[in-house]
Design a protein around this motif. Structure first.
Motif, mmCIF file in Angstrom:
data_model
loop_
_atom_site.group_PDB
_atom_site.id
_atom_site.type_symbol
_atom_site.label_atom_id
_atom_site.label_comp_id
_atom_site.label_asym_id
_atom_site.label_seq_id
_atom_site.Cartn_x
_atom_site.Cartn_y
_atom_site.Cartn_z
ATOM 1 N N PHE A 1 0.824 -1.211 0.000
ATOM 2 C CA PHE A 1 0.000 0.000 0.000
ATOM 3 C C PHE A 1 0.866 1.272 0.000
ATOM 4 N N GLY A 2 1.962 1.238 -0.728
ATOM 5 C CA GLY A 2 2.845 2.397 -0.828
ATOM 6 C C GLY A 2 3.964 2.416 0.191
ATOM 7 N N LYS A 3 3.886 1.548 1.181
ATOM 8 C CA LYS A 3 4.896 1.584 2.248
ATOM 9 C C LYS A 3 6.252 1.085 1.785
ATOM 10 N N SER A 4 6.304 0.221 0.769
ATOM 11 C CA SER A 4 7.596 -0.236 0.260
ATOM 12 C C SER A 4 8.392 0.946 -0.290
ATOM 13 N N GLU A 5 7.744 1.790 -1.080
ATOM 14 C CA GLU A 5 8.419 2.984 -1.583
ATOM 15 C C GLU A 5 8.795 3.920 -0.436
ATOM 16 N N ALA A 6 7.896 4.054 0.531
ATOM 17 C CA ALA A 6 8.125 5.013 1.614
ATOM 18 C C ALA A 6 9.322 4.629 2.483
ATOM 19 N N VAL A 7 9.443 3.346 2.848
ATOM 20 C CA VAL A 7 10.587 2.965 3.689
ATOM 21 C C VAL A 7 11.879 3.032 2.882
ATOM 22 N N PHE A 8 11.799 2.788 1.568
ATOM 23 C CA PHE A 8 12.990 2.951 0.731
ATOM 24 C C PHE A 8 13.411 4.416 0.715
ATOM 25 N N GLY A 9 12.431 5.303 0.666
ATOM 26 C CA GLY A 9 12.739 6.728 0.751
ATOM 27 C C GLY A 9 13.401 7.098 2.066
ATOM 28 N N GLU A 10 12.978 6.446 3.133
ATOM 29 C CA GLU A 10 13.617 6.669 4.440
ATOM 30 C C GLU A 10 15.078 6.213 4.405
ATOM 31 N N VAL A 11 15.330 5.089 3.751
ATOM 32 C CA VAL A 11 16.711 4.596 3.628
ATOM 33 C C VAL A 11 17.553 5.591 2.835
ATOM 34 N N LEU A 12 17.006 6.119 1.743
ATOM 35 C CA LEU A 12 17.735 7.117 0.960
ATOM 36 C C LEU A 12 18.049 8.355 1.795
ATOM 37 N N ALA A 13 17.103 8.747 2.633
ATOM 38 C CA ALA A 13 17.320 9.927 3.471
ATOM 39 C C ALA A 13 18.421 9.692 4.505
ATOM 40 N N ARG A 14 18.583 8.451 4.943
ATOM 41 C CA ARG A 14 19.615 8.121 5.935
ATOM 42 C C ARG A 14 21.012 8.095 5.335
ATOM 43 N N ALA A 15 21.125 7.724 4.051
ATOM 44 C CA ALA A 15 22.423 7.439 3.456
ATOM 45 C C ALA A 15 22.793 8.516 2.439
ATOM 46 N N SER A 16 23.656 9.401 2.814
ATOM 47 C CA SER A 16 24.091 10.473 1.921
ATOM 48 C C SER A 16 24.812 9.888 0.712
ATOM 49 N N GLY A 17 24.412 10.327 -0.477
ATOM 50 C CA GLY A 17 25.069 9.901 -1.701
ATOM 51 C C GLY A 17 24.543 8.605 -2.282
ATOM 52 N N LEU A 18 23.632 7.916 -1.581
ATOM 53 C CA LEU A 18 23.144 6.635 -2.077
ATOM 54 C C LEU A 18 22.362 6.794 -3.372
ATOM 55 N N ARG A 19 21.547 7.839 -3.465
ATOM 56 C CA ARG A 19 20.700 7.995 -4.662
ATOM 57 C C ARG A 19 21.537 8.056 -5.931
ATOM 58 N N GLU A 20 22.714 8.668 -5.856
ATOM 59 C CA GLU A 20 23.558 8.804 -7.035
ATOM 60 C C GLU A 20 24.200 7.479 -7.440
ATOM 61 N N ARG A 21 24.179 6.487 -6.556
ATOM 62 C CA ARG A 21 24.826 5.194 -6.825
ATOM 63 C C ARG A 21 23.864 4.155 -7.393
ATOM 64 N N ILE A 22 22.575 4.460 -7.406
ATOM 65 C CA ILE A 22 21.588 3.439 -7.749
ATOM 66 C C ILE A 22 20.629 3.936 -8.828
ATOM 67 N N GLU A 23 19.874 2.997 -9.378
ATOM 68 C CA GLU A 23 18.758 3.310 -10.267
ATOM 69 C C GLU A 23 17.467 2.887 -9.579
ATOM 70 N N ILE A 24 16.434 3.697 -9.735
ATOM 71 C CA ILE A 24 15.125 3.399 -9.158
ATOM 72 C C ILE A 24 14.124 3.187 -10.287
#
Length: 298
Positions: free
Chosen positions: A43-66
Protein backbone atom coordinates in the motif's frame (compact mmCIF):
# COMPACT_ATOMS: atom_id res chain seq x y z
CA UNK A 1 7.71 -5.80 -2.55
CA UNK A 2 8.86 -7.30 0.75
CA UNK A 3 9.66 -3.95 2.36
CA UNK A 4 7.37 -1.82 4.49
CA UNK A 5 5.75 -4.16 6.99
CA UNK A 6 2.30 -5.68 6.64
CA UNK A 7 0.10 -5.72 3.52
CA UNK A 8 -2.34 -3.23 5.03
CA UNK A 9 -2.60 0.47 5.73
CA UNK A 10 -1.05 0.39 9.21
CA UNK A 11 1.93 2.75 9.42
CA UNK A 12 5.41 1.36 8.94
CA UNK A 13 7.76 1.34 11.91
CA UNK A 14 11.42 2.10 12.65
CA UNK A 15 12.01 -1.64 12.54
CA UNK A 16 10.60 -1.74 9.00
CA UNK A 17 13.09 0.96 7.97
CA UNK A 18 15.96 -1.00 9.55
CA UNK A 19 14.83 -4.11 7.65
CA UNK A 20 14.76 -2.16 4.40
CA UNK A 21 18.21 -0.73 5.08
CA UNK A 22 19.64 -4.20 5.70
CA UNK A 23 18.12 -5.46 2.43
CA UNK A 24 19.54 -2.52 0.47
CA UNK A 25 23.00 -2.99 2.00
CA UNK A 26 22.91 -6.70 1.14
CA UNK A 27 21.95 -5.87 -2.45
CA UNK A 28 24.76 -3.33 -2.80
CA UNK A 29 27.22 -5.85 -1.35
CA UNK A 30 26.02 -8.33 -3.99
CA UNK A 31 26.62 -5.88 -6.83
CA UNK A 32 22.94 -4.99 -7.30
CA UNK A 33 22.33 -1.29 -7.91
CA UNK A 34 18.86 -1.21 -9.54
CA UNK A 35 15.81 -1.37 -7.28
CA UNK A 36 12.35 -2.28 -8.54
CA UNK A 37 9.23 -0.85 -6.88
CA UNK A 38 5.52 -0.38 -7.53
CA UNK A 39 3.15 2.16 -6.07
CA UNK A 40 0.91 -0.60 -4.69
CA UNK A 41 3.53 -2.64 -2.84
CA UNK A 42 2.50 -2.75 0.82
CA UNK A 43 0.00 0.00 0.00
CA UNK A 44 2.85 2.40 -0.83
CA UNK A 45 4.90 1.58 2.25
CA UNK A 46 7.60 -0.24 0.26
CA UNK A 47 8.42 2.98 -1.58
CA UNK A 48 8.12 5.01 1.61
CA UNK A 49 10.59 2.97 3.69
CA UNK A 50 12.99 2.95 0.73
CA UNK A 51 12.74 6.73 0.75
CA UNK A 52 13.62 6.67 4.44
CA UNK A 53 16.71 4.60 3.63
CA UNK A 54 17.73 7.12 0.96
CA UNK A 55 17.32 9.93 3.47
CA UNK A 56 19.61 8.12 5.93
CA UNK A 57 22.42 7.44 3.46
CA UNK A 58 24.09 10.47 1.92
CA UNK A 59 25.07 9.90 -1.70
CA UNK A 60 23.14 6.63 -2.08
CA UNK A 61 20.70 7.99 -4.66
CA UNK A 62 23.56 8.80 -7.04
CA UNK A 63 24.83 5.19 -6.83
CA UNK A 64 21.59 3.44 -7.75
CA UNK A 65 18.76 3.31 -10.27
CA UNK A 66 15.13 3.40 -9.16
CA UNK A 67 12.40 1.73 -11.16
CA UNK A 68 8.75 1.82 -10.16
CA UNK A 69 5.39 0.88 -11.63
CA UNK A 70 1.88 2.29 -11.75
CA UNK A 71 -1.44 1.20 -13.24
CA UNK A 72 -3.01 -1.02 -10.58
CA UNK A 73 -5.48 0.28 -8.01
CA UNK A 74 -6.02 -1.94 -5.00
CA UNK A 75 -9.51 -2.71 -3.72
CA UNK A 76 -10.85 -0.08 -1.35
CA UNK A 77 -14.17 0.01 0.54
CA UNK A 78 -16.83 -1.12 -1.97
CA UNK A 79 -14.63 -0.60 -5.04
CA UNK A 80 -12.90 -3.71 -6.45
CA UNK A 81 -9.28 -3.81 -7.44
CA UNK A 82 -8.85 -2.62 -11.02
CA UNK A 83 -6.38 -1.39 -13.62
CA UNK A 84 -6.17 2.32 -14.39
CA UNK A 85 -3.93 3.83 -17.06
CA UNK A 86 -5.84 7.05 -17.57
CA UNK A 87 -3.51 10.01 -18.06
CA UNK A 88 -4.53 11.86 -14.90
CA UNK A 89 -4.11 8.69 -12.84
CA UNK A 90 -0.62 8.02 -14.23
CA UNK A 91 0.49 11.58 -13.49
CA UNK A 92 -0.94 11.52 -9.96
CA UNK A 93 0.53 8.12 -9.09
CA UNK A 94 4.00 9.05 -10.32
CA UNK A 95 4.05 12.24 -8.29
CA UNK A 96 2.97 10.26 -5.21
CA UNK A 97 5.76 7.75 -5.83
CA UNK A 98 8.33 10.54 -6.17
CA UNK A 99 7.24 11.95 -2.81
CA UNK A 100 7.38 8.57 -1.06
CA UNK A 101 10.75 7.72 -2.58
CA UNK A 102 12.14 11.15 -1.70
CA UNK A 103 13.68 11.61 -5.11
CA UNK A 104 13.33 14.17 -7.89
CA UNK A 105 13.36 11.65 -10.73
CA UNK A 106 12.42 8.05 -11.46
CA UNK A 107 14.94 6.33 -13.69
CA UNK A 108 12.42 3.92 -15.25
CA UNK A 109 8.62 3.86 -14.99
CA UNK A 110 6.74 0.71 -15.97
CA UNK A 111 3.02 0.41 -16.73
CA UNK A 112 2.16 -2.41 -14.35
CA UNK A 113 -0.68 -4.23 -16.15
CA UNK A 114 -2.62 -3.71 -19.38
CA UNK A 115 -5.78 -1.66 -18.86
CA UNK A 116 -8.43 -2.79 -21.40
CA UNK A 117 -10.08 0.64 -21.21
CA UNK A 118 -6.87 2.58 -21.77
CA UNK A 119 -6.46 4.88 -24.76
CA UNK A 120 -2.88 4.54 -26.05
CA UNK A 121 -2.86 8.19 -27.17
CA UNK A 122 -3.88 9.25 -23.65
CA UNK A 123 -1.16 7.09 -22.09
CA UNK A 124 1.39 8.57 -24.49
CA UNK A 125 0.35 12.10 -23.54
CA UNK A 126 0.96 11.36 -19.85
CA UNK A 127 4.35 9.74 -20.49
CA UNK A 128 5.48 12.64 -22.67
CA UNK A 129 4.48 15.06 -19.91
CA UNK A 130 6.47 13.14 -17.30
CA UNK A 131 9.49 12.99 -19.60
CA UNK A 132 9.30 16.65 -20.60
CA UNK A 133 9.07 17.71 -16.95
CA UNK A 134 12.16 15.66 -16.11
CA UNK A 135 10.29 13.43 -13.66
CA UNK A 136 10.94 10.13 -15.49
CA UNK A 137 13.97 9.23 -17.61
CA UNK A 138 12.82 5.99 -19.28
CA UNK A 139 9.60 4.02 -19.75
CA UNK A 140 8.59 0.41 -20.09
CA UNK A 141 5.77 -2.02 -19.45
CA UNK A 142 5.06 -5.06 -17.34
CA UNK A 143 3.02 -8.15 -18.19
CA UNK A 144 2.42 -7.07 -21.77
CA UNK A 145 2.63 -8.88 -25.11
CA UNK A 146 4.48 -7.87 -28.26
CA UNK A 147 1.22 -6.70 -29.83
CA UNK A 148 0.37 -4.48 -26.86
CA UNK A 149 3.86 -2.99 -26.83
CA UNK A 150 3.70 -2.32 -30.58
CA UNK A 151 0.33 -0.56 -30.27
CA UNK A 152 1.52 1.71 -27.47
CA UNK A 153 4.88 2.43 -29.09
CA UNK A 154 3.11 3.62 -32.24
CA UNK A 155 1.76 6.53 -30.19
CA UNK A 156 5.03 7.34 -28.43
CA UNK A 157 8.10 9.28 -29.58
CA UNK A 158 9.96 7.91 -26.53
CA UNK A 159 11.16 4.30 -26.82
CA UNK A 160 9.78 1.67 -24.47
CA UNK A 161 12.87 0.04 -22.97
CA UNK A 162 11.58 -2.73 -20.63
CA UNK A 163 9.03 -5.52 -20.52
CA UNK A 164 8.81 -7.22 -17.12
CA UNK A 165 7.24 -10.69 -17.16
CA UNK A 166 6.98 -13.61 -14.78
CA UNK A 167 9.76 -15.96 -15.86
CA UNK A 168 11.45 -18.75 -13.92
CA UNK A 169 12.29 -22.43 -14.01
CA UNK A 170 8.78 -23.01 -12.60
CA UNK A 171 7.01 -20.49 -14.89
CA UNK A 172 8.36 -21.78 -18.19
CA UNK A 173 5.64 -20.91 -20.72
CA UNK A 174 7.87 -18.16 -22.14
CA UNK A 175 10.36 -20.79 -23.31
CA UNK A 176 7.85 -23.59 -23.89
CA UNK A 177 5.93 -21.40 -26.35
CA UNK A 178 8.95 -21.34 -28.62
CA UNK A 179 9.34 -25.11 -28.89
CA UNK A 180 5.77 -26.38 -28.71
CA UNK A 181 4.74 -24.71 -31.96
CA UNK A 182 3.02 -27.30 -34.16
CA UNK A 183 2.25 -29.58 -31.21
CA UNK A 184 -1.11 -30.14 -29.44
CA UNK A 185 0.46 -28.90 -26.18
CA UNK A 186 0.81 -25.39 -27.60
CA UNK A 187 -2.91 -24.76 -27.08
CA UNK A 188 -2.48 -24.97 -23.31
CA UNK A 189 0.06 -22.16 -23.11
CA UNK A 190 -0.93 -18.63 -22.19
CA UNK A 191 2.30 -16.90 -23.16
CA UNK A 192 1.95 -14.72 -26.27
CA UNK A 193 4.19 -16.19 -28.96
CA UNK A 194 6.72 -13.78 -30.41
CA UNK A 195 7.04 -11.50 -27.38
CA UNK A 196 10.63 -12.52 -26.62
CA UNK A 197 11.60 -12.16 -30.25
CA UNK A 198 9.94 -8.75 -30.53
CA UNK A 199 11.73 -7.43 -27.44
CA UNK A 200 15.08 -8.73 -28.67
CA UNK A 201 14.57 -7.17 -32.12
CA UNK A 202 13.53 -3.79 -30.66
CA UNK A 203 16.21 -3.63 -27.95
CA UNK A 204 13.64 -3.93 -25.16
CA UNK A 205 15.10 -5.36 -21.97
CA UNK A 206 13.29 -8.42 -20.67
CA UNK A 207 13.04 -8.46 -16.88
CA UNK A 208 11.95 -11.59 -15.04
CA UNK A 209 9.84 -11.16 -11.93
CA UNK A 210 9.55 -14.16 -9.62
CA UNK A 211 12.82 -15.63 -10.97
CA UNK A 212 13.41 -17.78 -7.87
CA UNK A 213 9.91 -19.28 -8.13
CA UNK A 214 9.11 -18.24 -4.55
CA UNK A 215 11.74 -20.62 -3.19
CA UNK A 216 10.25 -23.69 -4.85
CA UNK A 217 13.67 -25.12 -5.69
CA UNK A 218 15.67 -23.66 -2.79
CA UNK A 219 13.46 -24.25 0.28
CA UNK A 220 14.85 -27.71 0.97
CA UNK A 221 11.93 -29.62 -0.54
CA UNK A 222 13.25 -32.49 -2.68
CA UNK A 223 12.43 -32.60 -6.38
CA UNK A 224 14.42 -33.55 -9.48
CA UNK A 225 14.94 -29.88 -10.40
CA UNK A 226 15.86 -28.82 -6.86
CA UNK A 227 18.27 -31.73 -6.51
CA UNK A 228 19.89 -30.85 -9.83
CA UNK A 229 20.16 -27.16 -8.90
CA UNK A 230 22.05 -28.12 -5.75
CA UNK A 231 24.31 -30.48 -7.74
CA UNK A 232 25.11 -27.78 -10.29
CA UNK A 233 25.74 -25.26 -7.51
CA UNK A 234 28.39 -27.55 -6.05
CA UNK A 235 29.90 -28.11 -9.48
CA UNK A 236 30.21 -24.37 -10.15
CA UNK A 237 31.08 -23.37 -6.57
CA UNK A 238 28.02 -21.18 -6.15
CA UNK A 239 24.49 -21.31 -4.69
CA UNK A 240 21.28 -22.93 -5.99
CA UNK A 241 19.77 -19.43 -6.18
CA UNK A 242 22.50 -18.37 -8.56
CA UNK A 243 21.98 -21.49 -10.68
CA UNK A 244 18.29 -20.62 -11.09
CA UNK A 245 19.15 -17.07 -12.12
CA UNK A 246 21.91 -18.26 -14.43
CA UNK A 247 19.33 -20.48 -16.12
CA UNK A 248 17.40 -17.34 -17.09
CA UNK A 249 20.50 -15.36 -17.95
CA UNK A 250 21.78 -18.12 -20.25
CA UNK A 251 18.91 -17.46 -22.66
CA UNK A 252 20.01 -15.27 -25.62
CA UNK A 253 17.14 -12.84 -25.03
CA UNK A 254 19.28 -11.22 -22.32
CA UNK A 255 16.85 -11.77 -19.44
CA UNK A 256 17.49 -9.66 -16.32
CA UNK A 257 16.17 -11.31 -13.12
CA UNK A 258 14.31 -9.14 -10.61
CA UNK A 259 15.13 -10.72 -7.25
CA UNK A 260 12.07 -10.22 -5.05
CA UNK A 261 13.29 -11.38 -1.65
CA UNK A 262 14.01 -8.85 1.09
CA UNK A 263 15.97 -11.31 3.23
CA UNK A 264 19.65 -10.29 3.26
CA UNK A 265 20.90 -13.89 3.29
CA UNK A 266 18.89 -14.79 0.19
CA UNK A 267 19.95 -11.60 -1.57
CA UNK A 268 23.59 -12.47 -0.91
CA UNK A 269 22.94 -15.98 -2.24
CA UNK A 270 22.23 -14.34 -5.61
CA UNK A 271 25.52 -12.44 -5.71
CA UNK A 272 27.24 -14.60 -8.32
CA UNK A 273 24.41 -13.94 -10.77
CA UNK A 274 25.28 -10.24 -10.56
CA UNK A 275 29.08 -10.47 -10.64
CA UNK A 276 29.78 -13.63 -12.66
CA UNK A 277 28.66 -14.43 -16.19
CA UNK A 278 26.43 -17.48 -16.33
CA UNK A 279 28.54 -20.64 -16.36
CA UNK A 280 25.82 -23.14 -17.27
CA UNK A 281 26.65 -25.19 -20.32
CA UNK A 282 24.23 -25.88 -23.15
CA UNK A 283 23.67 -29.37 -21.74
CA UNK A 284 23.24 -28.21 -18.13
CA UNK A 285 20.63 -25.66 -19.19
CA UNK A 286 18.60 -28.38 -20.92
CA UNK A 287 19.03 -30.76 -17.97
CA UNK A 288 17.45 -28.20 -15.64
CA UNK A 289 14.63 -27.49 -18.05
CA UNK A 290 13.79 -31.16 -18.56
CA UNK A 291 14.02 -31.85 -14.80
CA UNK A 292 11.53 -29.06 -14.13
CA UNK A 293 9.23 -30.18 -16.97
CA UNK A 294 9.13 -33.71 -15.62
CA UNK A 295 8.96 -35.02 -19.17
CA UNK A 296 11.22 -35.21 -22.22
CA UNK A 297 11.11 -32.54 -24.90
CA UNK A 298 8.75 -33.19 -27.83
Amino acid sequence: MGLGGAWDRTPYTASDIDHAEAAVEAALDAGITRFDHADIYRFGKSEAVFGEVLARASGLRERIEIQTKCGIRLAEDDRPGLYDLRADTILARVRESLARLRTDVIDTLLLHRPDPLADPDEIAKALHTLHDEGLVRRFGVSNMSAAQITRLQACLDIPLTVDQLEMSLARRDWVEAGVLVNTPAAAGLGFPEGTLEHCAAQGIELQAWGPLARGRYTNGEPSPAADLARKLARRHDTTPETVLLWWLQRHPAGIVPVVGTSRPERIRACRDAAVRTTELSHEEWYELWIAARGAPLP
